[in-house]
Motif scaffolding. Structure first.
Motif, PDB file in Angstrom:
ATOM      1  N   GLY A 147       0.892  -1.112   0.004  1.00 53.27           N
ATOM      2  CA  GLY A 147      -0.004  -0.151  -0.014  1.00 53.27           C
ATOM      3  C   GLY A 147       0.880   1.333  -0.106  1.00 53.27           C
ATOM      4  N   ARG A 148       1.949   1.273   0.927  1.00 49.64           N
ATOM      5  CA  ARG A 148       2.773   2.439   0.870  1.00 49.64           C
ATOM      6  C   ARG A 148       3.279   2.506  -0.366  1.00 49.64           C
ATOM      7  NH1 ARG A 148       0.395   6.175   3.537  1.00 49.64           N
ATOM      8  NH2 ARG A 148       1.337   6.663   5.488  1.00 49.64           N
ATOM      9  N   THR A 149       4.061   1.594  -1.123  1.00 53.29           N
ATOM     10  CA  THR A 149       4.544   1.708  -2.209  1.00 53.29           C
ATOM     11  C   THR A 149       3.761   2.344  -3.212  1.00 53.29           C
ATOM     12  OG1 THR A 149       6.181  -0.185  -1.655  1.00 53.29           O
ATOM     13  CG2 THR A 149       6.064   0.430  -4.064  1.00 53.29           C
ATOM     14  N   ILE A 150       2.599   1.955  -3.247  1.00 47.76           N
ATOM     15  CA  ILE A 150       1.498   2.295  -4.538  1.00 47.76           C
ATOM     16  C   ILE A 150       1.434   3.887  -4.240  1.00 47.76           C
ATOM     17  CG2 ILE A 150      -0.879   2.601  -4.866  1.00 47.76           C
ATOM     18  CD1 ILE A 150      -0.779  -0.612  -4.627  1.00 47.76           C
ATOM     19  N   ARG A 151       1.264   4.214  -2.910  1.00 48.28           N
ATOM     20  CA  ARG A 151       0.983   5.689  -2.453  1.00 48.28           C
ATOM     21  C   ARG A 151       1.961   6.454  -2.897  1.00 48.28           C
ATOM     22  NH1 ARG A 151      -2.230   8.643   1.362  1.00 48.28           N
ATOM     23  NH2 ARG A 151      -1.006  10.549   2.048  1.00 48.28           N
ATOM     24  N   PHE A 152       3.355   6.135  -2.527  1.00 52.22           N
ATOM     25  CA  PHE A 152       4.405   7.192  -2.589  1.00 52.22           C
ATOM     26  C   PHE A 152       4.845   6.979  -4.190  1.00 52.22           C
ATOM     27  CE2 PHE A 152       5.442   5.857   2.002  1.00 52.22           C
ATOM     28  CZ  PHE A 152       4.823   7.155   2.358  1.00 52.22           C
ATOM     29  N   THR A 153       4.704   5.928  -4.794  1.00 51.68           N
ATOM     30  CA  THR A 153       5.110   5.956  -6.205  1.00 51.68           C
ATOM     31  C   THR A 153       4.209   7.068  -7.088  1.00 51.68           C
ATOM     32  OG1 THR A 153       5.795   3.923  -6.127  1.00 51.68           O
ATOM     33  CG2 THR A 153       5.252   4.546  -8.358  1.00 51.68           C
ATOM     34  N   LEU A 154       2.771   6.810  -6.514  1.00 50.80           N
ATOM     35  CA  LEU A 154       1.838   7.932  -7.339  1.00 50.80           C
ATOM     36  C   LEU A 154       2.317   9.322  -6.946  1.00 50.80           C
ATOM     37  CD1 LEU A 154      -1.497   5.840  -6.853  1.00 50.80           C
ATOM     38  CD2 LEU A 154      -0.218   6.190  -8.852  1.00 50.80           C
ATOM     39  N   VAL A 155       2.621   9.506  -5.646  1.00 51.59           N
ATOM     40  CA  VAL A 155       3.041  10.965  -5.275  1.00 51.59           C
ATOM     41  C   VAL A 155       4.179  11.374  -5.982  1.00 51.59           C
ATOM     42  CG1 VAL A 155       3.696  12.142  -3.290  1.00 51.59           C
ATOM     43  CG2 VAL A 155       1.633  10.659  -3.099  1.00 51.59           C
ATOM     44  N   PRO A 159       4.537  15.131 -10.415  1.00 54.32           N
ATOM     45  CA  PRO A 159       4.883  16.267 -10.959  1.00 54.32           C
ATOM     46  C   PRO A 159       5.248  16.109 -12.337  1.00 54.32           C
ATOM     47  CG  PRO A 159       5.937  16.092  -8.863  1.00 54.32           C
ATOM     48  CD  PRO A 159       5.207  14.813  -8.957  1.00 54.32           C
ATOM     49  N   GLY A 160       5.631  14.645 -12.675  1.00 56.93           N
ATOM     50  CA  GLY A 160       6.011  14.108 -14.128  1.00 56.93           C
ATOM     51  C   GLY A 160       4.630  14.061 -14.900  1.00 56.93           C
ATOM     52  N   LEU A 161       3.562  13.552 -14.300  1.00 62.34           N
ATOM     53  CA  LEU A 161       2.393  13.346 -15.000  1.00 62.34           C
ATOM     54  C   LEU A 161       1.584  14.615 -15.169  1.00 62.34           C
ATOM     55  CD1 LEU A 161       0.894  10.504 -12.797  1.00 62.34           C
ATOM     56  CD2 LEU A 161       1.750  10.257 -15.284  1.00 62.34           C
ATOM     57  N   LEU A 162       1.840  15.656 -14.394  1.00 64.07           N
ATOM     58  CA  LEU A 162       1.331  16.844 -14.568  1.00 64.07           C
ATOM     59  C   LEU A 162       1.916  17.741 -15.773  1.00 64.07           C
ATOM     60  CD1 LEU A 162       0.666  18.226 -11.029  1.00 64.07           C
ATOM     61  CD2 LEU A 162      -1.057  17.471 -12.678  1.00 64.07           C
ATOM     62  N   HIS A 163       3.287  17.428 -15.789  1.00 62.47           N
ATOM     63  CA  HIS A 163       4.105  17.994 -16.954  1.00 62.47           C
ATOM     64  C   HIS A 163       3.764  17.329 -18.266  1.00 62.47           C
ATOM     65  CE1 HIS A 163       7.505  20.039 -18.339  1.00 62.47           C
ATOM     66  NE2 HIS A 163       7.705  19.262 -19.290  1.00 62.47           N
ATOM     67  N   ALA A 164       3.537  15.962 -18.192  1.00 61.45           N
ATOM     68  CA  ALA A 164       3.313  15.369 -19.530  1.00 61.45           C
ATOM     69  C   ALA A 164       2.053  15.863 -19.999  1.00 61.45           C
ATOM     70  CB  ALA A 164       3.321  13.878 -19.222  1.00 61.45           C
TER      71      ALA A 164
END
Length: 168
Positions: A147-155, A159-164
């Motif tokens: 669960g934490r890996t999913i959360r921190f990977t998304l977080v 910024p990269g997703l918003l830029h893309a």
């Protein structure tokens, strides 16, 4: 490079036991300044958080199983029963039923996973509650890490997703 990941692991562990030190801004900063892969930074931060939450889980479990503490709680509970009124019948039945469901490992694992991904309910509280259930430390760790890996990977990816998407 290794020092950066060791620091991320440490910040993750520290933020697990000191909620005033959130790791989310840290993982965003690491990914944006170093260019490291978000999944890698998210996994290392998740491992650190899991280590810190496992310490909380084991400490609470050890405290709850302490003979001395159990004796003190039993005496205090007996004294408070006569001093406090019982909650209304419907509320008491609902609370008892909800607690009984959460005491089952499968339901407790689902709540823990939801908490690890979303932060609601707070993971620190969920970890402490999970310590009183029959959930094993291995299941706790695997659920928390996932669960934490999913959360921190998304977080860390945000910024990269918003830029893309040309939103920034």
């Amino acid at each position: 490079m290794i020092a950066g990941y060791a620091t991320t692991l440490l910040v993750g562990a520290l933020s697990a036991v000191l909620p005033v030190t959130p790791v989310e801004p840290y993982v965003i900063a690491v990914v944006t300044t170093t260019g490291d892969a978000a999944w890698l930074v998210g996994t290392v931060a998740g491992a650190g958080q899991t280590a810190g939450e496992l310490i909380v889980f084991l400490a609470v479990r050890g405290t709850l199983r302490s003979v001395w503490i159990r004796g003190r709680l039993t005496r205090a509970e007996g004294a408070s029963r006569s001093a406090t009124p019982a909650p209304p019948g419907r509320f008491r039945r609902w609370t008892t039923a909800a607690t009984a469901r959460l005491d089952r490992p499968r339901q407790a694992a689902a709540v823990l996973f939801t908490s690890a991904v979303t932060g609601l309910p707070p993971l620190l509280l969920t970890s402490a509650y999970a310590a009183r259930t029959p959930m094993s430390a291995a299941v706790f760790s695997a659920t928390c890490l996932t669960g934490r890996t999913i959360r921190f990977t998304l977080v860390a990816s945000a910024p990269g997703l918003l830029h893309a998407l040309h939103l920034v």
